[in-house]
Design a protein around this motif. Structure first.
Motif, PDB file in Angstrom:
ATOM      1  N   VAL A  68       0.845  -1.141   0.002  1.00  0.00           N
ATOM      2  CA  VAL A  68       0.029  -0.130   0.060  1.00  0.00           C
ATOM      3  C   VAL A  68       0.842   1.298  -0.056  1.00  0.00           C
ATOM      4  O   VAL A  68       0.719   2.135  -0.614  1.00  0.00           O
ATOM      5  CB  VAL A  68      -1.027  -0.093   1.162  1.00  0.00           C
ATOM      6  N   PRO A  69       1.748   1.431   0.992  1.00  0.00           N
ATOM      7  CA  PRO A  69       2.794   2.594   0.905  1.00  0.00           C
ATOM      8  C   PRO A  69       3.525   2.406  -0.519  1.00  0.00           C
ATOM      9  O   PRO A  69       3.564   3.981  -1.073  1.00  0.00           O
ATOM     10  CB  PRO A  69       3.663   2.439   1.966  1.00  0.00           C
ATOM     11  N   LEU A  70       3.813   1.530  -1.162  1.00  0.00           N
ATOM     12  CA  LEU A  70       4.661   1.353  -2.425  1.00  0.00           C
ATOM     13  C   LEU A  70       3.861   2.112  -3.433  1.00  0.00           C
ATOM     14  O   LEU A  70       4.105   2.980  -4.253  1.00  0.00           O
ATOM     15  CB  LEU A  70       5.163   0.282  -2.410  1.00  0.00           C
ATOM     16  N   LEU A  71       2.709   1.348  -3.537  1.00  0.00           N
ATOM     17  CA  LEU A  71       1.517   1.770  -4.647  1.00  0.00           C
ATOM     18  C   LEU A  71       1.397   3.274  -4.424  1.00  0.00           C
ATOM     19  O   LEU A  71       1.072   3.950  -5.689  1.00  0.00           O
ATOM     20  CB  LEU A  71       0.842   0.766  -4.817  1.00  0.00           C
ATOM     21  N   GLY A  72       0.793   3.501  -3.260  1.00  0.00           N
ATOM     22  CA  GLY A  72       0.166   4.985  -3.022  1.00  0.00           C
ATOM     23  C   GLY A  72       1.001   5.837  -3.379  1.00  0.00           C
ATOM     24  O   GLY A  72       0.759   6.922  -3.764  1.00  0.00           O
ATOM     25  N   ALA A  73       2.573   5.685  -2.857  1.00  0.00           N
ATOM     26  CA  ALA A  73       3.454   6.741  -2.915  1.00  0.00           C
ATOM     27  C   ALA A  73       3.498   6.690  -4.661  1.00  0.00           C
ATOM     28  O   ALA A  73       4.138   8.104  -5.106  1.00  0.00           O
ATOM     29  CB  ALA A  73       4.762   6.327  -2.267  1.00  0.00           C
ATOM     30  N   ALA A  74       3.956   5.647  -5.321  1.00  0.00           N
ATOM     31  CA  ALA A  74       4.072   5.739  -6.809  1.00  0.00           C
ATOM     32  C   ALA A  74       3.076   6.566  -7.474  1.00  0.00           C
ATOM     33  O   ALA A  74       3.418   7.302  -8.483  1.00  0.00           O
ATOM     34  CB  ALA A  74       4.257   4.499  -7.134  1.00  0.00           C
ATOM     35  N   MET A  75       1.890   6.312  -7.049  1.00  0.00           N
ATOM     36  CA  MET A  75       0.734   7.125  -7.730  1.00  0.00           C
ATOM     37  C   MET A  75       0.988   8.469  -7.432  1.00  0.00           C
ATOM     38  O   MET A  75       0.622   9.461  -8.309  1.00  0.00           O
ATOM     39  CB  MET A  75      -0.479   6.530  -7.234  1.00  0.00           C
ATOM     40  N   MET A  76       0.952   8.872  -6.301  1.00  0.00           N
ATOM     41  CA  MET A  76       1.141  10.458  -6.088  1.00  0.00           C
ATOM     42  C   MET A  76       2.530  10.907  -6.603  1.00  0.00           C
ATOM     43  O   MET A  76       2.496  12.332  -6.859  1.00  0.00           O
ATOM     44  CB  MET A  76       1.310  10.594  -4.391  1.00  0.00           C
ATOM     45  N   GLN A  77       3.424  10.395  -7.211  1.00  0.00           N
ATOM     46  CA  GLN A  77       4.328  10.679  -7.923  1.00  0.00           C
ATOM     47  C   GLN A  77       3.864  11.148  -9.470  1.00  0.00           C
ATOM     48  O   GLN A  77       4.643  12.048 -10.060  1.00  0.00           O
ATOM     49  CB  GLN A  77       5.471   9.807  -8.138  1.00  0.00           C
ATOM     50  N   MET A  78       2.925  10.932  -9.840  1.00  0.00           N
ATOM     51  CA  MET A  78       2.404  11.294 -11.169  1.00  0.00           C
ATOM     52  C   MET A  78       1.935  12.534 -11.323  1.00  0.00           C
ATOM     53  O   MET A  78       1.306  13.082 -10.479  1.00  0.00           O
ATOM     54  CB  MET A  78       1.291  10.056 -11.685  1.00  0.00           C
ATOM     55  N   HIS A  79       2.331  13.170 -12.338  1.00  0.00           N
ATOM     56  CA  HIS A  79       1.917  14.634 -12.828  1.00  0.00           C
ATOM     57  C   HIS A  79       1.713  14.756 -14.045  1.00  0.00           C
ATOM     58  O   HIS A  79       2.648  14.391 -14.961  1.00  0.00           O
ATOM     59  CB  HIS A  79       3.013  15.510 -12.343  1.00  0.00           C
ATOM     60  N   PRO A  80       0.573  14.763 -14.456  1.00  0.00           N
ATOM     61  CA  PRO A  80      -0.761  14.820 -13.684  1.00  0.00           C
ATOM     62  C   PRO A  80      -1.217  13.725 -13.206  1.00  0.00           C
ATOM     63  O   PRO A  80      -1.031  12.606 -13.739  1.00  0.00           O
ATOM     64  CB  PRO A  80      -1.785  15.694 -14.488  1.00  0.00           C
ATOM     65  N   MET A  81      -2.002  13.619 -12.035  1.00  0.00           N
ATOM     66  CA  MET A  81      -2.771  12.341 -11.708  1.00  0.00           C
ATOM     67  C   MET A  81      -3.642  11.892 -12.552  1.00  0.00           C
ATOM     68  O   MET A  81      -4.418  12.732 -12.593  1.00  0.00           O
ATOM     69  CB  MET A  81      -3.152  12.829  -9.997  1.00  0.00           C
TER      70      MET A  81
END
Length: 481
Positions: free
Chosen positions: A395-408
């Protein structure tokens, strides 16, 4: 006279208590003051603690530490400026570890609470037609206050009450009662992870997205929990019709709702109300509020239990209970601290190595809609849980990876609900979850029997409901790209 080995062990125990206490204290100071120096000290306490226990790692701790170590090595080798990344990852690991230490404080007053034990007796000793409903609602409330301690407490009472003597010598009745009570407790406990800030599922997931979404998911989580609790009750009624239920004998209890679940509900409302009030007044992140409020509430609860004596004596007894809890509970939290801190470190390190546009480019290349990414995250967590990969890593791995995306490419709210519901599925369906291990041990069956055979159909219905929720929220709140 102590031998050198005993002295060393005693000293190591005291050092671990000091490091874990410092870790939690400096995490709170960092969040409240906004000063990064406190976060650095918290991270330093965590690194010292992990280094101290490294020579004595247990079998289930070693893979977590190994993955964290590899992620740190990857940052050192691949990132041009690894220092700030590693410091941030260690601080995140320290904050995750602080959460489990804070939540564990609730078990100290609960273990001495006459109310909690009366509630357990009331729930266990209901008639067959009412026992499932009582235990699933009670398990939900207990899960908010006690976390996994709820299953240990209620499960222990179940084990002691479900005897051949009470079943008229029929082992089939013992098995029937064991299955129904185990499912009621598991489902009641698991649904609390959909909304309660006193569960790791919600609080850790919220640290991965912009803060402020808890009050948004609160009503959604409550509705989902109510639907699942009702479905579980309905399934139990269908699987065990009145004729089958009639053969299961029950105890008698003179306790009433007014004496048990009603005051327990008020206790739950009090701790949640305090969390909401402090969060709204201070503006601090929810995780910070939980780390601060829960131990203070626990100390207040202990003091209230002791206030029947004179004030000075009550203060002294409460302080001794707090000291005893720290001395006994903190060293026993080792696995939870290791797993949560390593999850934070892995998430922080790996997310920093993923280019911001990588996942978006992959989606575009595959021609998949953004909702497919959310469902893929959901099933990565669920399938990983079937092979002993704890959501505290995924969960932290996937969540943090998703929040790296610009734009979401997806809604932040939909992402948060995906992380929370997939983690809830770990409790419902993984034979490696602590809940399955606890209940399997008490019911004297394998964890796979608990989650796959007894709870499989219910878990699949929950997954269907979660999918419908994720898709609906994503369609309604998706960003315009």
């Amino acid at each position: 006279m102590h031998t050198p080995a005993e002295t060393l062990t005693h000293a190591a125990r005291r050092l671990s208590i000091a490091l874990l206490s410092g870790l939690a204290l400096f995490t709170i100071l960092a969040a409240v003051s906004g000063r990064g120096e406190f976060g650095m000290i918290a991270a330093f306490c965590l690194v010292l603690y992990l280094g101290m226990i490294l020579p004595s790692l247990h079998k289930r701790e070693a893979p977590l530490v190994a993955v964290a170590g590899l992620s740190v090595l990857a940052v050192v080798v691949l990132h041009p400026v690894p220092g700030p990344i590693l410091l941030s990852a260690a601080a995140k690991g320290a904050s995750f570890a602080s959460l489990i230490l804070a939540l564990g404080f609730l078990q100290a007053p609960a273990s001495h609470s006459h109310l909690v034990h009366r509630c357990g007796e009331f729930l266990i000793n209901q008639g067959p037609s009412r026992r499932y409903a009582a235990l699933t609602v009670g398990g939900h409330l207990f899960g908010i206050v006690l976390n996994l301690g709820a299953l240990s407490l209620l499960g222990g009472m179940m084990h002691r009450s479900n005897t051949l003597t009470q079943a008229g010598g029929d082992p089939a009745i013992v098995a029937l009662r064991s299955e129904r009570m185990s499912m009621a407790m598991l489902r009641g406990f698991s649904t609390s992870t959909l909304w309660s800030p006193t569960t790791l599922t919600v609080t850790v997931s919220l640290t991965l997205v912009p803060d402020g979404l808890w009050l948004t998911i609160l009503p959604i989580g409550l509705v989902m929990a109510a639907l699942l609790l009702f479905f579980g009750y309905l399934q139990d009624r269908i699987q065990h019709p009145p004729r089958a239920r009639a053969v299961a004998l029950s105890y008698h209890t003179d306790l009433t709702l007014k004496e048990t679940l009603f005051p327990l509900s008020l206790l739950v409302v009090a701790v949640l109300g305090l969390i909401i009030a402090v969060r709204q007044v201070s503006g601090w992140p929810l995780g910070t509020v939980v780390i601060l409020v829960v131990p203070l509430f626990s100390v207040g609860w202990m003091f209230w239990q002791n206030i029947r004596r004179n004030l000075r004596l009550a203060i002294g007894i409460t302080l001794r209970q707090v000291g005893r809890h720290a001395a006994e509970r903190l060293p026993k939290s080792r696995y939870e601290v290791v797993s949560l801190s390593c999850g934070g470190i892995v998430g922080g390190c790996v997310a920093a190595l993923i280019p911001p546009g990588a996942l978006g480019d992959l989606l575009h290349y595959l021609g998949l809609p953004p909702v497919a990414l959310l469902l893929a995250i959901f099933w990565v967590v669920v399938i990983g849980a079937q092979v002993s990969i704890n959501p505290i890593i995924t969960v932290p791995l996937l969540g943090a990876a998703m929040m790296q995306m610009h734009p979401m490419p997806v809604s932040t709210l939909a992402l948060l609900l995906t992380l929370v519901t997939s983690w809830t599925m770990f409790t419902l369906l993984s034979p490696f979850s602590a809940s399955a291990l606890i209940l399997g041990n008490l019911a004297e069956v394998s964890p796979r029997t608990i989650v796959h055979k007894w709870n499989g159909a219910y878990a699949l219905f929950a997954a269907f409901l979660f999918h419908a929720l994720i898709i609906t929220v994503e369609l309604l709140t998706a960003p315009v790209l």
